[in-house]
Design a protein around this motif. Structure first.
Motif, PDB file in Angstrom:
ATOM      1  N   GLU A  15      17.135  37.350  49.624  1.00 32.48           N
ATOM      2  CA  GLU A  15      18.046  37.599  48.492  1.00 32.48           C
ATOM      3  C   GLU A  15      19.161  38.548  48.899  1.00 32.48           C
ATOM      4  O   GLU A  15      20.324  38.339  48.550  1.00 32.48           O
ATOM      5  N   SER A  16      18.779  39.565  49.633  1.00 32.16           N
ATOM      6  CA  SER A  16      19.787  40.541  50.059  1.00 32.16           C
ATOM      7  C   SER A  16      20.820  39.876  50.971  1.00 32.16           C
ATOM      8  O   SER A  16      22.023  40.113  50.826  1.00 32.16           O
ATOM      9  N   ILE A  17      20.344  39.053  51.904  1.00 32.33           N
ATOM     10  CA  ILE A  17      21.268  38.397  52.841  1.00 32.33           C
ATOM     11  C   ILE A  17      22.222  37.482  52.076  1.00 32.33           C
ATOM     12  O   ILE A  17      23.436  37.457  52.318  1.00 32.33           O
ATOM     13  N   LEU A  18      21.678  36.770  51.113  1.00 30.95           N
ATOM     14  CA  LEU A  18      22.518  35.868  50.316  1.00 30.95           C
ATOM     15  C   LEU A  18      23.582  36.658  49.565  1.00 30.95           C
ATOM     16  O   LEU A  18      24.759  36.267  49.516  1.00 30.95           O
ATOM     17  N   LYS A  19      23.163  37.777  49.009  1.00 33.49           N
ATOM     18  CA  LYS A  19      24.128  38.606  48.267  1.00 33.49           C
ATOM     19  C   LYS A  19      25.151  39.215  49.220  1.00 33.49           C
ATOM     20  O   LYS A  19      26.336  39.281  48.897  1.00 33.49           O
ATOM     21  N   ILE A  20      24.682  39.629  50.379  1.00 31.47           N
ATOM     22  CA  ILE A  20      25.599  40.232  51.353  1.00 31.47           C
ATOM     23  C   ILE A  20      26.641  39.202  51.794  1.00 31.47           C
ATOM     24  O   ILE A  20      27.847  39.506  51.854  1.00 31.47           O
ATOM     25  N   ILE A  21      26.179  38.001  52.104  1.00 31.79           N
ATOM     26  CA  ILE A  21      27.104  36.955  52.556  1.00 31.79           C
ATOM     27  C   ILE A  21      28.114  36.630  51.457  1.00 31.79           C
ATOM     28  O   ILE A  21      29.332  36.565  51.694  1.00 31.79           O
ATOM     29  N   THR A  22      27.602  36.452  50.239  1.00 30.83           N
ATOM     30  CA  THR A  22      28.490  36.110  49.124  1.00 30.83           C
ATOM     31  C   THR A  22      29.491  37.230  48.873  1.00 30.83           C
ATOM     32  O   THR A  22      30.695  36.991  48.710  1.00 30.83           O
ATOM     33  N   GLY A  23      28.975  38.456  48.841  1.00 28.72           N
ATOM     34  CA  GLY A  23      29.854  39.595  48.596  1.00 28.72           C
ATOM     35  C   GLY A  23      30.862  39.779  49.722  1.00 28.72           C
ATOM     36  O   GLY A  23      32.035  40.074  49.478  1.00 28.72           O
ATOM     37  N   ALA A  24      30.423  39.594  50.957  1.00 24.36           N
ATOM     38  CA  ALA A  24      31.325  39.761  52.089  1.00 24.36           C
ATOM     39  C   ALA A  24      32.435  38.709  52.058  1.00 24.36           C
ATOM     40  O   ALA A  24      33.607  39.006  52.309  1.00 24.36           O
ATOM     41  N   LEU A  25      32.061  37.466  51.755  1.00 24.58           N
ATOM     42  CA  LEU A  25      33.072  36.406  51.658  1.00 24.58           C
ATOM     43  C   LEU A  25      34.071  36.713  50.541  1.00 24.58           C
ATOM     44  O   LEU A  25      35.284  36.523  50.691  1.00 24.58           O
ATOM     45  N   ALA A  26      33.544  37.199  49.437  1.00 28.88           N
ATOM     46  CA  ALA A  26      34.426  37.554  48.321  1.00 28.88           C
ATOM     47  C   ALA A  26      35.399  38.649  48.750  1.00 28.88           C
ATOM     48  O   ALA A  26      36.602  38.590  48.464  1.00 28.88           O
ATOM     49  N   PHE A  27      34.885  39.644  49.439  1.00 32.97           N
ATOM     50  CA  PHE A  27      35.740  40.740  49.894  1.00 32.97           C
ATOM     51  C   PHE A  27      36.770  40.241  50.895  1.00 32.97           C
ATOM     52  O   PHE A  27      37.955  40.619  50.843  1.00 32.97           O
ATOM     53  N   GLY A  28      36.307  39.393  51.830  1.00 33.82           N
ATOM     54  CA  GLY A  28      37.223  38.872  52.836  1.00 33.82           C
ATOM     55  C   GLY A  28      38.339  38.037  52.235  1.00 33.82           C
ATOM     56  O   GLY A  28      39.512  38.180  52.587  1.00 33.82           O
ATOM     57  N   LEU A  29      37.985  37.187  51.272  1.00 35.89           N
ATOM     58  CA  LEU A  29      38.994  36.340  50.636  1.00 35.89           C
ATOM     59  C   LEU A  29      39.978  37.173  49.823  1.00 35.89           C
ATOM     60  O   LEU A  29      41.181  36.908  49.808  1.00 35.89           O
ATOM     61  N   THR A  30      39.444  38.187  49.130  1.00 34.96           N
ATOM     62  CA  THR A  30      40.322  39.047  48.337  1.00 34.96           C
ATOM     63  C   THR A  30      41.307  39.780  49.242  1.00 34.96           C
ATOM     64  O   THR A  30      42.507  39.841  48.958  1.00 34.96           O
ATOM     65  N   ALA A  31      40.779  40.341  50.332  1.00 35.24           N
ATOM     66  CA  ALA A  31      41.648  41.067  51.258  1.00 35.24           C
ATOM     67  C   ALA A  31      42.697  40.127  51.855  1.00 35.24           C
ATOM     68  O   ALA A  31      43.878  40.473  51.956  1.00 35.24           O
ATOM     69  N   LEU A  32      42.275  38.928  52.239  1.00 32.44           N
ATOM     70  CA  LEU A  32      43.218  37.964  52.811  1.00 32.44           C
ATOM     71  C   LEU A  32      44.275  37.575  51.790  1.00 32.44           C
ATOM     72  O   LEU A  32      45.471  37.469  52.109  1.00 32.44           O
ATOM     73  N   GLY A  33      43.842  37.381  50.559  1.00 34.00           N
ATOM     74  CA  GLY A  33      44.791  37.035  49.498  1.00 34.00           C
ATOM     75  C   GLY A  33      45.838  38.120  49.294  1.00 34.00           C
ATOM     76  O   GLY A  33      47.035  37.833  49.160  1.00 34.00           O
ATOM     77  N   VAL A  34      45.397  39.360  49.311  1.00 33.43           N
ATOM     78  CA  VAL A  34      46.335  40.489  49.131  1.00 33.43           C
ATOM     79  C   VAL A  34      47.328  40.532  50.294  1.00 33.43           C
ATOM     80  O   VAL A  34      48.537  40.698  50.107  1.00 33.43           O
ATOM     81  N   VAL A  35      46.808  40.363  51.504  1.00 31.80           N
ATOM     82  CA  VAL A  35      47.683  40.415  52.688  1.00 31.80           C
ATOM     83  C   VAL A  35      48.702  39.268  52.645  1.00 31.80           C
ATOM     84  O   VAL A  35      49.896  39.477  52.888  1.00 31.80           O
ATOM     85  N   VAL A  36      48.232  38.067  52.327  1.00 35.25           N
ATOM     86  CA  VAL A  36      49.133  36.911  52.267  1.00 35.25           C
ATOM     87  C   VAL A  36      50.216  37.129  51.223  1.00 35.25           C
ATOM     88  O   VAL A  36      51.397  36.847  51.441  1.00 35.25           O
ATOM     89  N   PHE A  37      49.815  37.657  50.073  1.00 35.10           N
ATOM     90  CA  PHE A  37      50.781  37.864  48.984  1.00 35.10           C
ATOM     91  C   PHE A  37      51.849  38.872  49.395  1.00 35.10           C
ATOM     92  O   PHE A  37      53.049  38.670  49.160  1.00 35.10           O
ATOM     93  N   LEU A  38      51.418  39.961  50.010  1.00 34.72           N
ATOM     94  CA  LEU A  38      52.374  40.995  50.422  1.00 34.72           C
ATOM     95  C   LEU A  38      53.338  40.459  51.481  1.00 34.72           C
ATOM     96  O   LEU A  38      54.540  40.745  51.446  1.00 34.72           O
ATOM     97  N   LEU A  39      52.807  39.678  52.414  1.00 39.63           N
ATOM     98  CA  LEU A  39      53.665  39.133  53.466  1.00 39.63           C
ATOM     99  C   LEU A  39      54.656  38.116  52.884  1.00 39.63           C
ATOM    100  O   LEU A  39      55.799  38.035  53.322  1.00 39.63           O
ATOM    101  N   ARG A  40      54.203  37.374  51.903  1.00 39.00           N
ATOM    102  CA  ARG A  40      55.110  36.423  51.263  1.00 39.00           C
ATOM    103  C   ARG A  40      56.221  37.141  50.521  1.00 39.00           C
ATOM    104  O   ARG A  40      57.363  36.708  50.487  1.00 39.00           O
ATOM    105  N   LEU A  41      55.894  38.261  49.913  1.00 34.91           N
ATOM    106  CA  LEU A  41      56.920  39.040  49.221  1.00 34.91           C
ATOM    107  C   LEU A  41      57.990  39.529  50.193  1.00 34.91           C
ATOM    108  O   LEU A  41      59.178  39.532  49.896  1.00 34.91           O
ATOM    109  N   LYS A  42      57.527  39.955  51.358  1.00 35.17           N
ATOM    110  CA  LYS A  42      58.455  40.461  52.379  1.00 35.17           C
ATOM    111  C   LYS A  42      59.056  39.346  53.221  1.00 35.17           C
ATOM    112  O   LYS A  42      59.850  39.614  54.112  1.00 35.17           O
ATOM    113  N   GLU A  43      58.603  38.095  52.946  1.00 34.04           N
ATOM    114  CA  GLU A  43      59.065  36.915  53.709  1.00 34.04           C
ATOM    115  C   GLU A  43      58.822  37.103  55.201  1.00 34.04           C
ATOM    116  O   GLU A  43      59.664  36.816  56.029  1.00 34.04           O
ATOM    117  N   ILE A  44      57.636  37.579  55.477  1.00 41.17           N
ATOM    118  CA  ILE A  44      57.225  37.738  56.875  1.00 41.17           C
ATOM    119  C   ILE A  44      56.175  36.677  57.150  1.00 41.17           C
ATOM    120  O   ILE A  44      55.219  36.520  56.391  1.00 41.17           O
TER     121      ILE A  44
END
Lengths: 483, 356
Positions: A15-44
């Protein structure tokens, strides 16, 4: 320890591993989304590999943090079980005393195992749902960051807006060499020294300014501003002053107006007119004619020549005013001086000979001045790749800064109309002298006749001149209608 | 007494449901230890059953008395007259088949009346010899009735006996037979002519149990029972050897560190003078319990676990024993009195604070 606790421990870890994987993926996607959005704003734009690296890095970091919180040791699992199923710390005791083999501890262990057997083994969806929701939210955040269009504010409503995109610009050696060559060409040209010096100054300043320009839009505005300055140099220098001075040795009053008029005409055409003028006189010399006849001939020829000159490059109404003044003046001369044919011939011939050179020289100089500015402007346009759309609207009004207009020649007209940079206009009913018929005609009728003349020679004119004449007469007609 | 809103209900009843649900496989041959544990449980049940013949209600008192005896501690019973304090002890003595003596403490009781004294006796030959006459303290189970009526001098004579289970008279030290218990009683109502027990002596009682007035149908049952006979009808069910075996078995019950630390934390939190003192102690306690309280908690918790059919000590055991262990070892201050807080309610606050 027996299998029961190990089975439960294994379930907890899964259960812990499943939660860790799910939570980690969520964190990774959120971080990637933020980075992509900021770079798009700066047109980089970055390489896809870097995006993958960001995602993996954020996922690992998130997974590491979650592991610290979610990973349960034996003791924590035992405590969790005791609390949840009210086992009175029996499982914790079993875990803590797992290395103790005393009789009562063994009994305690067996008792704890029996209790563990009765614990239901079901996956805790209740708490896992929270992580699934986080993952869904993270996916949504990422998709929004990637797909949502980003709009820039555009406050310019002008249809002619040619605001270029913010392309970078950097002054290159090619540009520097081109300007250097241009400066050299200007310095070696036959234009007046004043014009050469002013144009060189303008070009040198342009070079300095462009060193600090980083955007295309700024470059174009800087270069076109310099073009206007160059164009203005010829405008200032190309006055009729020299022509007036050249022609001012003549005592004939009408020469003033004639000087004004010829300053705006093409030099070749002027020479043709003068030649025509002479030729007519020369022809007349071979014939025996009365003074009055010759004078009329003279006046008529002058009118024709001047009218032809004035109508060929007709850009302002000042030319018509000048023509009328010249004709009036010549009539006045013919009526008041009472000169003989020979006297008039000599006077005209002398006048022509004396003034022709100076006139040609003055006009030639002015022509050279104008040609130089046009050359500089053309080279700048080519060098900096400025499209015709981006070129400035040069003022082709060859109105003079001195030399006079019809107003200075004492002409006062109650009805003003036609094109003029001044506020004087001719009304359609105003009478203006028609050199062809030698009579005064209404301005409106004269315009119609002149346009007819233009239409006859239209096929010989360039497209630009044709359009120019059409616009001119259209404007005149519009003005007359308003009258 | 006004009930304070911070009072926390503490589990005192054993978890019978767990005991009932445990599967018992009688076909399996048990080990010696399992036999001993089973015997322990059965002995406790028998004691309870016998005591119920003579004592109506007071189940928690009976349980705690049994726990204290198995743990080897002394008990102070407090209650108004007629609630069955003496009867309980007398019935207990019959159940345990232990030599029993009762000492009625009065203000004129001398220490030698308790411990015994040397007397001059004439032997067969008429020779005068000094002979030590043992006092009533020489028993396995001693009932010190109304101990707060004795003078401090006489009370202090009990100190050595209760703690060390030996008596020194003159130059001779007499060791008492094991198991040895002192069950003292005191009347909280009659304060005239009484001598409050000193803290040193109070600390030697593992429990202080408060016997309340019978409730509901209990008074009627008491009357009916005593109409038949006033004598105790309990029968002997175990002996001193069995008690020692039970004590030895209970001492082996495992305690996890978290529970041990909880007990220590609970006792530490009774002290207002230490650094980082608990809020309850700072506010309501004048002085706190000694480390003996922590020892008592753990020792008695082990017994309680076995009594309840468990093989390990739990938080519930500590919480259930907090009141009897601490109520005579701490002194509440004026703030508590002013807020109408009893010592038991203050102990409940301490338990709640120690659990965080």
């Amino acid at each position: 320890m027996k299998n029961e606790f190990k089975k439960i421990q294994s379930q907890f870890h899964k259960e812990s591993i499943l939660k860790i994987i799910t939570g980690a993926l969520a964190f990774g996607l959120t971080a990637l989304g933020v980075v992509v959005f900021l770079l798009r704003l700066k047109e980089i734009a970055l390489s896809y590999l870097l995006y993958v690296a960001v995602f993996l890095g954020a996922t690992l970091v998130g997974g590491g943090v979650l592991t610290l919180f979610l990973y349960k040791s034996e003791k924590r699992i035992a405590r969790r079980i005791d609390e949840k199923y009210h086992l009175h710390e029996s499982v914790q005791t079993m875990v803590e005393y797992k290395h103790d083999d005393s009789a009562i501890v063994q009994m305690q262990r067996a008792d704890a195992e029996r209790r563990l057997e009765r614990i239901p083994r079901k996956f805790e969806w209740k708490r896992f749902w929270q992580y699934l929701v986080l993952l869904v939210l993270a996916v949504a955040i990422f998709l929004c960051a990637v797909l949502v269009p980003l709009h820039k504010d555009d406050t310019d409503d002008d249809d002619d807006d040619t605001t270029p995109t913010e392309q970078p610009f950097a002054l290159t050696d090619y540009h520097r060499l081109a300007i250097a060559n241009l400066i050299e060409e200007v310095e070696n040209s036959q234009a007046e020294q004043t014009e050469r010096e002013q144009i060189v100054d303008i070009l040198e300043k342009l070079l300095v300014d462009l060193e600090t320009v980083t955007l295309q839009t700024k470059m174009k505005s800087t270069v076109t501003a310099s073009m206007l300055q160059v164009d203005g140099v010829a405008d200032v220098l190309n006055t009729c002053d020299d022509i007036y001075k050249t022609l001012s040795i003549s005592e004939v009053a009408c020469v003033d107006a004639f000087a004004v008029m010829v300053a705006t005409t093409d030099i070749q055409l002027l020479n043709d007119n003068i030649a025509t003028f002479k030729k007519r006189f020369e022809n007349d010399l071979k014939q025996s004619s009365a003074v009055e006849t010759l004078l009329d001939e003279f006046v008529g020829t002058a009118r024709a020549g001047l009218t032809l000159a004035s109508t060929t490059v007709l850009n302002t109404d000042a030319l018509l005013i000048a023509t009328k003044a010249v004709v009036d003046g010549m009539e006045s001369v013919s009526q008041t001086t009472g000169a003989t044919y020979e006297e008039l011939h000599t006077a005209i011939d002398t006048e022509t000979a004396q003034t022709k050179g100076g006139l040609e020289l003055a006009l030639s100089q002015q022509h050279t001045n104008r040609r130089l500015t046009e050359t500089v402007i053309d080279i700048l346009q080519v060098t900096f790749e400025i499209s015709d759309i981006d070129m400035p609207d040069f003022n082709n009004d060859f109105l003079f800064t001195s030399g006079g207009t019809g107003e200075e020649n004492g002409e006062e007209n109650g009805n003003d109309g036609g094109l003029s940079s001044d506020e004087k206009k001719y009304g359609s009913d105003d009478e203006i002298f028609d050199p062809d018929t030698g009579t005064y005609k209404k301005y409106g009728d004269l315009i119609v006749e002149y346009q007819g003349y233009i239409n006859e020679i239209e096929s010989k004119l360039s497209q630009e001149l044709r359009e120019y004449y059409n616009q001119y007469f259209d404007h005149l007609r519009g003005t007359q209608d308003n009258e | 007494m006004k009930k304070n809103k911070n009072t926390v209900e503490v589990e005192t009843a054993p978890s019978e449901e767990l005991q009932a649900e445990l599967p018992v496989d009688e076909t399996v041959v048990s080990t010696d230890e399992e036999i001993r544990v089973r015997a322990f449980g059965e002995a406790v049940k028998r004691i309870k059953n016998e005591l119920r013949k003579d004592v109506v209600g007071q189940d928690d008192i009976v349980d705690n008395v049994i726990i204290a005896i198995v743990a080897g501690g002394n008990v102070l019973l407090e209650g108004v007259p007629g609630v069955g304090k003496t009867r309980l002890v007398r019935s207990l003595s019959k159940t345990l088949s232990l030599p029993f003596s009762r000492i009625q403490f009065t203000p004129d009781l001398m220490p030698s009346d308790v411990t015994g004294t040397n007397v001059i006796e004439k032997d067969e030959n008429g020779k005068l010899n000094s002979v030590f006459r043992r006092g009533p303290i020489f028993a396995n189970l001693v009932l010190a009735d109304e101990i707060n009526r004795a003078t401090p001098k006489t009370q202090s004579a009990m100190l050595e006996v209760m703690q060390e289970h030996k008596i020194t008279v003159g130059n001779t030290t007499y060791k008492l037979a094991e198991p040895f218990f002192v069950l003292a009683t005191e009347n909280p109502v009659e304060q005239d002519g009484t001598y409050p027990l000193p803290e040193a002596q109070m600390d030697r009682f593992v429990f202080k149990l408060v016997m309340k007035f019978p409730t509901s149908s209990e008074p009627a049952d008491i009357v009916k029972m005593t109409q038949i006979t006033l004598d105790e009808t309990a029968q002997t069910v175990i002996d001193g050897v069995t008690i020692m075996e039970m004590r030895q078995l209970a001492s082996q019950v495992p305690v996890i560190d978290d529970v041990l630390n909880f007990a220590i934390r609970l006792v530490t939190n009774t002290h207002p003078e230490i650094d980082n003192a608990s809020n309850t102690a700072s506010k309501y306690i004048k002085y706190g319990a000694s480390p003996r309280a922590a020892q008592a908690l753990i020792t008695c918790a082990k017994v309680r676990a076995l009594v309840n059919g468990r093989y390990n000590v739990s938080y519930a055991d500590i919480e259930a024993l907090a009141r009897p262990v601490l109520r005579h070892r701490i002194k509440i201050n004026y703030n508590a009195v002013n807020e109408h807080l009893t010592v038991d309610e203050v102990i409940d606050l301490l338990v709640k604070e120690s659990k965080k």
